[in-house]
Structures are given as structure tokens and as C-alpha cells.
Design a protein around this motif. Structure first.
Motif, mmCIF file in Angstrom:
data_model
loop_
_atom_site.group_PDB
_atom_site.id
_atom_site.type_symbol
_atom_site.label_atom_id
_atom_site.label_comp_id
_atom_site.label_asym_id
_atom_site.label_seq_id
_atom_site.Cartn_x
_atom_site.Cartn_y
_atom_site.Cartn_z
ATOM 1 N N TRP A 1 0.836 -1.195 0.000
ATOM 2 C CA TRP A 1 0.000 0.000 0.000
ATOM 3 C C TRP A 1 0.872 1.247 0.000
ATOM 4 C CZ3 TRP A 1 -1.480 -2.066 5.330
ATOM 5 C CH2 TRP A 1 -0.859 -1.391 6.382
ATOM 6 N N ILE A 2 0.297 2.331 -0.509
ATOM 7 C CA ILE A 2 0.868 3.659 -0.331
ATOM 8 C C ILE A 2 0.011 4.360 0.733
ATOM 9 C CG2 ILE A 2 -0.352 4.458 -2.427
ATOM 10 C CD1 ILE A 2 2.786 6.052 -0.777
ATOM 11 N N GLU A 3 0.686 4.778 1.785
ATOM 12 C CA GLU A 3 -0.009 5.360 2.945
ATOM 13 C C GLU A 3 0.141 6.871 2.950
ATOM 14 O OE1 GLU A 3 0.882 3.301 6.545
ATOM 15 O OE2 GLU A 3 0.684 5.093 7.796
ATOM 16 N N GLU A 4 -0.920 7.567 3.292
ATOM 17 C CA GLU A 4 -0.931 9.033 3.347
ATOM 18 C C GLU A 4 -0.219 9.664 2.146
ATOM 19 O OE1 GLU A 4 0.310 10.273 7.439
ATOM 20 O OE2 GLU A 4 -1.759 10.938 7.467
ATOM 21 N N PRO A 5 -0.701 9.369 0.934
ATOM 22 C CA PRO A 5 -0.048 9.952 -0.238
ATOM 23 C C PRO A 5 -0.201 11.470 -0.297
ATOM 24 C CG PRO A 5 -2.088 8.847 -0.857
ATOM 25 C CD PRO A 5 -1.814 8.478 0.562
ATOM 26 N N THR A 6 -1.264 12.007 0.303
ATOM 27 C CA THR A 6 -1.505 13.456 0.250
ATOM 28 C C THR A 6 -2.243 13.872 1.517
ATOM 29 O OG1 THR A 6 -2.281 15.237 -1.209
ATOM 30 C CG2 THR A 6 -3.705 13.305 -1.012
ATOM 31 N N ILE B 1 -10.333 14.015 0.354
ATOM 32 C CA ILE B 1 -11.094 12.805 0.029
ATOM 33 C C ILE B 1 -11.072 12.550 -1.475
ATOM 34 C CG2 ILE B 1 -13.429 11.860 0.038
ATOM 35 C CD1 ILE B 1 -13.651 14.010 2.578
ATOM 36 N N LEU B 2 -11.393 13.568 -2.247
ATOM 37 C CA LEU B 2 -11.446 13.396 -3.704
ATOM 38 C C LEU B 2 -10.051 13.154 -4.272
ATOM 39 C CD1 LEU B 2 -14.079 16.173 -4.533
ATOM 40 C CD2 LEU B 2 -14.460 13.740 -4.056
ATOM 41 N N GLY B 3 -9.054 13.749 -3.646
ATOM 42 C CA GLY B 3 -7.674 13.506 -4.066
ATOM 43 C C GLY B 3 -7.280 12.051 -3.863
ATOM 44 N N HIS B 4 -7.628 11.486 -2.708
ATOM 45 C CA HIS B 4 -7.331 10.070 -2.476
ATOM 46 C C HIS B 4 -8.059 9.178 -3.487
ATOM 47 C CE1 HIS B 4 -5.601 11.268 1.442
ATOM 48 N NE2 HIS B 4 -4.974 10.108 1.380
ATOM 49 N N ALA B 5 -9.296 9.559 -3.809
ATOM 50 C CA ALA B 5 -10.045 8.752 -4.791
ATOM 51 C C ALA B 5 -9.340 8.769 -6.142
ATOM 52 C CB ALA B 5 -11.473 9.277 -4.910
ATOM 53 N N GLN C 1 -16.809 9.711 4.273
ATOM 54 C CA GLN C 1 -16.675 10.139 2.878
ATOM 55 C C GLN C 1 -15.569 9.389 2.144
ATOM 56 O OE1 GLN C 1 -17.262 14.646 2.395
ATOM 57 N NE2 GLN C 1 -16.753 14.369 4.549
ATOM 58 N N LEU C 2 -14.469 9.080 2.838
ATOM 59 C CA LEU C 2 -13.414 8.279 2.203
ATOM 60 C C LEU C 2 -13.993 6.952 1.724
ATOM 61 C CD1 LEU C 2 -10.494 9.012 4.704
ATOM 62 C CD2 LEU C 2 -10.460 9.572 2.259
ATOM 63 N N LEU C 3 -14.913 6.390 2.511
ATOM 64 C CA LEU C 3 -15.550 5.132 2.120
ATOM 65 C C LEU C 3 -16.585 5.364 1.016
ATOM 66 C CD1 LEU C 3 -15.862 3.696 5.730
ATOM 67 C CD2 LEU C 3 -14.407 2.771 3.903
ATOM 68 N N GLN C 4 -17.394 6.398 1.166
ATOM 69 C CA GLN C 4 -18.402 6.705 0.137
ATOM 70 C C GLN C 4 -17.766 6.921 -1.236
ATOM 71 O OE1 GLN C 4 -20.176 10.174 2.326
ATOM 72 N NE2 GLN C 4 -22.089 9.422 1.457
ATOM 73 N N ALA C 5 -16.622 7.609 -1.227
ATOM 74 C CA ALA C 5 -15.974 7.989 -2.485
ATOM 75 C C ALA C 5 -15.096 6.880 -3.053
ATOM 76 C CB ALA C 5 -15.130 9.249 -2.275
ATOM 77 N N GLY C 6 -15.013 5.740 -2.360
ATOM 78 C CA GLY C 6 -14.115 4.683 -2.814
ATOM 79 C C GLY C 6 -12.678 5.156 -2.858
ATOM 80 N N ALA C 7 -12.286 5.932 -1.850
ATOM 81 C CA ALA C 7 -10.982 6.592 -1.879
ATOM 82 C C ALA C 7 -9.874 5.776 -1.245
ATOM 83 C CB ALA C 7 -11.082 7.955 -1.189
ATOM 84 N N SER D 1 -22.675 19.206 8.660
ATOM 85 C CA SER D 1 -21.276 19.369 9.063
ATOM 86 C C SER D 1 -20.445 20.047 7.974
ATOM 87 C CB SER D 1 -20.662 18.002 9.369
ATOM 88 O OG SER D 1 -19.248 18.099 9.412
ATOM 89 N N PRO D 2 -19.614 21.010 8.356
ATOM 90 C CA PRO D 2 -18.733 21.645 7.365
ATOM 91 C C PRO D 2 -17.722 20.681 6.771
ATOM 92 C CG PRO D 2 -18.060 22.258 9.584
ATOM 93 C CD PRO D 2 -19.367 21.512 9.712
ATOM 94 N N ASP D 3 -17.554 19.518 7.397
ATOM 95 C CA ASP D 3 -16.612 18.515 6.899
ATOM 96 C C ASP D 3 -17.230 17.632 5.820
ATOM 97 O OD1 ASP D 3 -15.279 19.555 9.067
ATOM 98 O OD2 ASP D 3 -15.463 17.750 10.304
ATOM 99 N N ASP D 4 -18.548 17.746 5.643
ATOM 100 C CA ASP D 4 -19.226 16.772 4.789
ATOM 101 C C ASP D 4 -19.414 17.314 3.375
ATOM 102 O OD1 ASP D 4 -20.515 14.619 3.775
ATOM 103 O OD2 ASP D 4 -22.051 14.506 5.345
ATOM 104 N N ILE D 5 -18.367 17.182 2.592
ATOM 105 C CA ILE D 5 -18.363 17.651 1.210
ATOM 106 C C ILE D 5 -19.420 16.911 0.395
ATOM 107 C CG2 ILE D 5 -16.939 17.692 -0.885
ATOM 108 C CD1 ILE D 5 -14.569 17.660 1.448
#
Lengths: 447, 447
Positions: A276-281, A286-290, A315-321, B282-286
Motif C-alpha cells: 500500500w501507499i499510505e498518506e499519499p496526500t 477525500i477526492l484527491g485520495h479517490a 466520505q473516504l468510504l463513500q468515495a471509494g478513496a 457538518s462543514p466537513d461533509d463535502i
């Protein structure tokens, strides 16, 4: 019943700092010289059992005093609370602390103030587990699903996880839990080690420690990357050569890159088959990780140690990130919020591989993964807890690693308690170590 | 040239709290009893011009001391800096503060530590504008596009905004800037008022203040909603009746709802034609905001006062999650980060309608909107700055509203400077007000 009327009598805080920067332990592309530290809190009661609740925020040096001030700002919500009620429902305190409308302005639910809440809430769970005479993982695994589901704050995540869904997941987790608890006590929970991979280490030290890790039974190691690509190529090659093909080698950029850089750099290291690559950014992206995940597959994307709360994890899970979700025991609002995150991960079927290391993070987070195995996800497949082999000797119930596995704690509590001698020695700025250190520096300056 | 060798000699901090909770000024669905406060910082120098740099974080009471401690933790990066270099390149200090690897752990770039950075960076801009003998908006509008583009930190936003794109936007903003500066000085910048709409106010007071707002020349008012739907229906009806159809009525839920609740509640108020729904969740919820926006159109979605940094703003724009972007002058890392956010908004063509109110937020943020009008977006169409009519009398250069417009400041600086008498009176806990207040409470307790 005297214990029913006992109350929290004090919330004592300590600024504890270890001079780790002098050995380059813990050095990575974003954190060249960390002094591993803890903003530490002890809850004391007037119960006759003498149990205390211990908790802390992990920091890396400067600012540990700010974190202590933030814990101090919560004291008035805790002192005087009936201990029995508090331990029977830590979620009630969690809601009070998160719901303090004036303090909430300082987050909300992120950064210094939220980590302070996590330290206090974790201290309550430590106290609760001691009073139940169980290690925390077992308290959680034994708890009624209804009660556990009631410990979660669904605000801002109810669009993805309802209380009913959480209850269903927790009930499902009870199937076979007794047998899994037996397995856990017999063989422990798989770990992986970051000890070979700090940026400040020489290639020779990296190779030696990587071989040692395999000899010690670990099936995964991790390397820090992101400061210099040429160095990373050389170090990844050395690590892969040291461990062979059967061992997973994860890489960790500690947020060093923009999205495009993350993609390019990860691809440039793909020949060494990073797991895995961890904490790439940025952990906020969230969208960047996706986007990165799309681009670097089959290398997996992992993040979480700096993810501020359940809302971003949602959101990381929702976005498939992300492929791997990395909880941290002391970054979010404590056990209650980590229960929410474990439930979200279980719903999405994403493996949880906790961040650990630092000061006491291994000690804490093992309990959460062990609960997850016994009574929620029900599996350790593709799941490993990070292990770093320093500073454990400062804890009363340090983690034990056997054959690359975390041994299930048997002592009551959350394994959060630091030795009094360590507290006294490393309290900043007036503990024995720092006093002597200042004297030595002054002497050197005079010479 | 003596000014070239002058240095920052002190970074003095003050914990200032106003007892606003006693009047229910500022009450909303999440913040029932705010005591508007400022963690205040003054940069002093040994230059012979006697200019000081003033800045602050706005808080709502408890925790203001934590915020002060966070500013104190930054002092060592500021004291001793050459004033000329610092004011010629505030971005260099911004990068140093954000890049302190140990302090960064407490965020990164969010919450208490990041707001502290914002306070210090804003104080530098105040000092720089005073030394240039210009109001900040004019300093920014007069600055070379290349220099302004160099004041932005592109880390984590370069996938959406490159330095070249920023430069192009800033150069485009120069077309017609001189004429817009003339317009601005003549007619000011449009404002809207939240004064009628606090939750704690009676319907009678709401109606009276709403009519007054229209009489005062405002074309938009805002109501707090989200505590009780029946109340909100009644209050929105009263407000719409009071102002008629030609006036925009925005509503503000202050993060009270989950995603589904936000959609239902906003739809239930649609008959009163709300212009925007602010902070629905939440302001975190894009992704949550994006879902809400889809569901409640044509009501617009606005957020930003609690958005932690440019990385989250970037994603709100990427995801099409907002119609209105609400910067706050003192939430993110100061002017430099707000430049990044204004550039992102300009790229996406999304109107910026700043959050203000609190303590001194109107005073600060007007400069950013005025710069944006004169030399970046080039328009005030659908753009309004929030106005709340309390606590301005504590400032040396308070905002002035004429015919519903903010009058362009002409005094040098960032309008951030609080009167010394106000600092002395409202310093907590030992200022004159709080000392007298404690004495009165003790007397009452004895009676």
C-alpha cells in the motif's frame, strides 16, 4: 453500595515529552525530528477501589502544552460525575464534551480540541474496563450489541450508517465470537513493523532491521518515502532484496505529495511491488485520495492516522478513496468515535489496519482491533496492526509481540497507564530528564 | 535606513471575552449562549514608526484560553524577525508556521492550531498595510499579480489551481481595477444583515428588525433556523411578510442537521423562497453538501465559516457542493490562505459571500471582499458581506454601513485594532468588567 455514590474527584494533566529526535527514531518525510510526547490525563475518584482512568493525546513535541490546556478546558464537565453512571455510559460524557457549544467553535470535532476529548473519553474507558476487571477489548466484545450501538454518535453519518444497521452489524459479529476470543488468546493479532523504515536510517540499518523483522515473524514491513525519489528507489530495492517476495512491503509518504506527485512517485516505485501507499496526500483530501487510488491500482491506498473524525472517514468510504482504513486510537474523539469508524469500515468491508507507534498508540489501538476481530468484522484477513518497538517500557502493561503477533492483553483496562517514574522523569520542562538536559546544555554553552 | 534593521520585539496575547450570552445576541440552533471572544495578538517592533500588527481568533467563550496558548506556541517563530522582510513577504512566515513539523501534528492545518496561525498571519498583514499607509484591501488590489500569486500555498490544491492559473486570474483581475476602486469608494460593497434573525429573538423583534433592515437599505436578511420546524415556519412567514417579495431571505441552520434532515427541513421552508440554506450539515461533509444541493435546488447551498482550510474548499468546488462560498477572515490560516480560497472561487465562478459578525469579523473580511471586487472577480453580482450590528464600538476603525453597503475603509491597516480600553475592560478573567461581575455574583450568592 459505596461504589454507586463515588465520583470523579480530579482530572490531572501532565506534559510528558521524550527526546526521541536525538536518535532519528520516527523520522519521516514530513516529521524530520519528532520528540514523541503525550498530553496525559488521569481521572481519580473517591471510590475505595483505587482505580484510576488514564488517557492521552500523542503529539510530537512542541504544542504538547496546548494540548494539555485543551484537556484542562474539559475538566469541569468531568469532575463530580458519578463514576458508576459514567462508566456505564461513556457515550453520555462523549456527547457532553462534543456538544459543549462554546468549545465546539474551536473545531468542530477536529484538531486540538477534539483530540483532547479523545484523551478524556479514552481515560473513562480505561477506568470502566478496570472496574469491570477486563481488558478493554474483552469488555467491548462481551457487551450487548444494543448497548454498543448506543455508544455511537450517528450525527453526520446517519445517511450512511443508521442505528439499526449498526445493531445488525454488531449482532452479526456475535456469531462465533466465543471461538474467535479463544483463537485471539492463543495466537494474538497480526502486526507489521515500521521499525526498519525510518527515513533517518542508513541502508545498512534498514537491511539489517528488515531481515530481523522477517526473522521475528512479521509478514509485512513499512518504509517511509517521499523526501527524495532516488533515495526511495534505492531503499525500496534494498528492502525488497532483504525480505524477498513473500513479505508485504508497504510505503508511507506522510502527506508529502500533491495528487499528481503522489501518482507519479507511487508508479515510480511500483516495480518493488509496494502493498500500500499510505498518506499519499493531505488527510483532508477525500477526492484527491479517490483520484490517486484510481491511478495507482493495484497498489492499495491507505490513510487515517490524521483523519479528524468519523465524517471524513464516512466520505473516504463513500468515495471509494481507500483500500485500507487506518484508525488511530488518540486522534479522533476516543473509543466511541472509533466504534463508529469500525462500524463504517465493516459496512463497506474495508480492512482496518491501525496506525500505531508514537507513545502508547500500540498499547491502545490493539484493543480496538481485537474487539473488531472477535465481535464485529470477525476476521483478521488482510488486517495488521502497526508495530514500532520504542517507548513501550514506559507503560505498566506494555504490548507484547510474539511471532509477529500482538498478544491479547489480559490485564484490566485500556493498557494506557504510564509508569509513575516515567511521568516524573519526562515531565516537561521540570522532570528529572529535562532539568538535567538543560543543565548539561548550559554547561556546554559555557565551555 | 533604520526601518530595514527593525525587528519584531514582542508577540503579546490577550484573552478578551464579551458577555454577549446575557442578551441572546448571536444565539442559533447550535450556539445557544455564545460569549463572543477574541484570542488577540499584538506584534510590536523596535521601528521608530510605532506601528503594531493586530490580529485575533474569534471564539465564542470557553476555550479562548486554549486559543491564546496556541498563539503563544508560535511566538518563537516571529520574535526577532526583520520587520521589512516579514511585511514584504508574509507568505514566508505563513509557510514557516504551517510547516513547523511538530506543531503540524496538532492539525494539520485545522482547528485551534490553524486558527492561531491565522491570527498571527493576519497581524502581519495589518502591520504591513499600516507601514504601506494603505487599507489592506488597497494594498492587495495595488499589488503586482506575480507577488500576490507568490503569497499562495499551492500544496494540496495544485491539482485544481496551479501557480500559472492563479497568475492568469490575477492578471485578468487588473482589467478595469482602477475604475472599480473608484466605484467602491463611492458606493461601498453590498452587505446583508443577520441582526433580525437570531433564534433567541421574539417574532415581534424579528419583524421590527427585518423592516428596519429594509429601511436601512439592505436587500438581503438572514434567519437562523434548525431548532424547531414549527417555529421556523412561523418565523420565515413573519420575515417574508415583513420584507416583501423583493428582498432575499437567507436561512442558516448552523450545522444542525444530518443530510436527510437538511433536505426535508429546507424543502419544508421552500414556500417562503429562501435564497440560500447555510451550513445545512457538518462543514466537513463535502459529499453531504453535494447531495443536499442536488435535492433542494433552486434554493442555493452556502457554507464556509467553519471550513477548516483551502483543501476542503477545493473539494466543495470540485464536487459541485455549494452555490455560495463563505470565507471567514479568522478561521483559516489568514490572508494568505484566503487568497487561495478567493482564487479557487474565481476559477469556479462561485460567488463569495463572507461570514462575519462575532468580534471584529466584519472589520477584517470586508478587506478581502473589496480586494476580490477590485482586482480578482471584478464583480459584486450576487455577492454580499454579512453584517451584524454589535461590538463594533470596541474597534479603532469600525465598519461603517451606509444604505446597506460597507463603506470602503480608508485608514491604513486591516481594521483589526481593538481599543485599549476595551482590551483592559474585557480581558478575562482579570479585566474590570469580569472582576466587577464576579464581585456582583458573589454578593448575590451571599444575599
Amino acid at each position: 453500595m459505596p461504589s454507586d455514590v463515588s465520583r470523579i474527584t480530579s482530572v490531572d494533566t501532565y506534559d510528558i515529552r521524550f527526546p526521541t529526535s536525538r536518535e532519528l527514531d520516527g523520522s519521516d518525510a514530513m516529521n524530520p525530528d519528532p520528540d514523541y510526547s503525550a498530553a496525559y490525563v488521569v481521572l481519580r475518584t473517591d471510590a475505595d477501589d483505587e482505580h484510576e482512568g488514564h488517557g492521552f493525546t500523542f503529539t510530537i513535541g512542541r504544542g504538547n502544552d496546548v494540548q494539555v490546556a485543551a484537556i484542562d478546558a474539559l475538566k469541569h464537565h468531568v469532575i463530580g460525575r458519578p463514576v458508576g453512571d459514567l462508566c456505564a455510559d461513556p457515550g453520555s460524557l462523549s456527547r457532553t464534551l462534543i456538544g459543549d457549544s462554546q468549545l465546539r467553535w474551536l473545531g468542530p470535532e477536529k484538531g486540538v480540541m477534539h483530540m483532547a476529548i479523545g484523551a478524556v473519553v479514552n481515560a473513562v474507558w480505561d477506568l470502566a474496563a478496570k472496574r469491570e476487571d477486563k481488558p478493554l477489548w474483552q469488555l467491548l466484545a462481551d457487551a450487548a450489541p444494543e448497548w454498543l450501538a448506543g455508544q455511537v454518535d450517528y450525527r453526520y453519518i446517519a445517511d450512511v450508517l443508521t442505528p439499526d444497521e449498526a445493531l445488525t452489524l454488531l449482532k452479526r459479529g456475535r456469531d462465533g465470537a466465543a471461538q474467535r476470543a479463544v483463537n485471539l488468546r492463543a495466537t494474538g493479532y497480526p502486526g507489521y513493523t515500521t521499525s526498519p523504515g525510518w527515513l533517518g536510517y542508513s541502508d545498512e540499518k534498514l537491511t539489517r532491521l528488515a531481515r530481523q523483522a522477517v526473522a521475528d515473524g512479521f509478514t509485512q514491513i513499512k518504509l517511509k518515502v517521499g523526501a527524495d525519489l532516488e533515495d526511495d528507489v534505492r531503499r525500496c530495492r534494498a528492502a525488497r532484496a532483504a525480505v524477498g517476495d513473500g513479505i508485504r512491503v508497504a510505503i508511507d509518504a506522510n502527506q508529502r505529495w500533491n495528487v499528481d506527485e503522489a501518482v507519479e512517485w507511487t508508479r515510480a516505485l511500483a516495480e518493488f511491488d509496494p502493498y500500500w501507499i499510505e498518506e499519499p496526500t493531505s488527510p483532508d483530501d477525500i477526492l484527491g485520495h479517490a483520484a490517486i487510488r484510481q491511478a495507482v491500482a493495484p497498489t492499495k491506498v491507505a490513510t487515517g492516522e490524521h483523519v479528524q473524525n468519523r465524517i471524513v472517514f464516512k466520505q473516504l468510504l463513500q468515495a471509494g478513496a481507500i483500500d485500507i482504513l487506518q484508525i488511530d486510537a488518540a486522534r479522533v474523539g476516543g473509543v466511541n468515535e472509533n466504534l463508529a469508524v469500525l462500524l463504517l469500515a465493516a459496512k463497506y468491508g474495508v480492512p482496518v489496519c491501525p496506525h500505531a507507534g508514537g507513545v502508547g498508540l500500540c498499547e491502545l489501538v490493539q484493543h480496538l482491533s481485537m474487539f473488531d476481530y472477535v465481535a464485529l468484522s470477525g476476521t483478521t484477513a488482510d488486517r495488521v496492526i502497526e508495530y514500532v518497538d520504542h517507548l513501550h517500557d514506559h507503560f505498566a502493561d506494555p504490548v507484547r509481540i510474539v511471532n509477529g503477533h500482538y498478544v491479547a492483553p489480559s490485564a484490566p483496562g485500556f493498557s494506557a497507564q504510564m509508569l509513575q517514574e516515567s511521568i516524573d522523569t519526562y515531565s516537561y520542562p521540570d522532570g528529572a530528564f529535562w532539568t538535567a538536559d538543560r543543565a548539561a546544555q548550559e554547561q556546554e554553552a559555557r565551555a
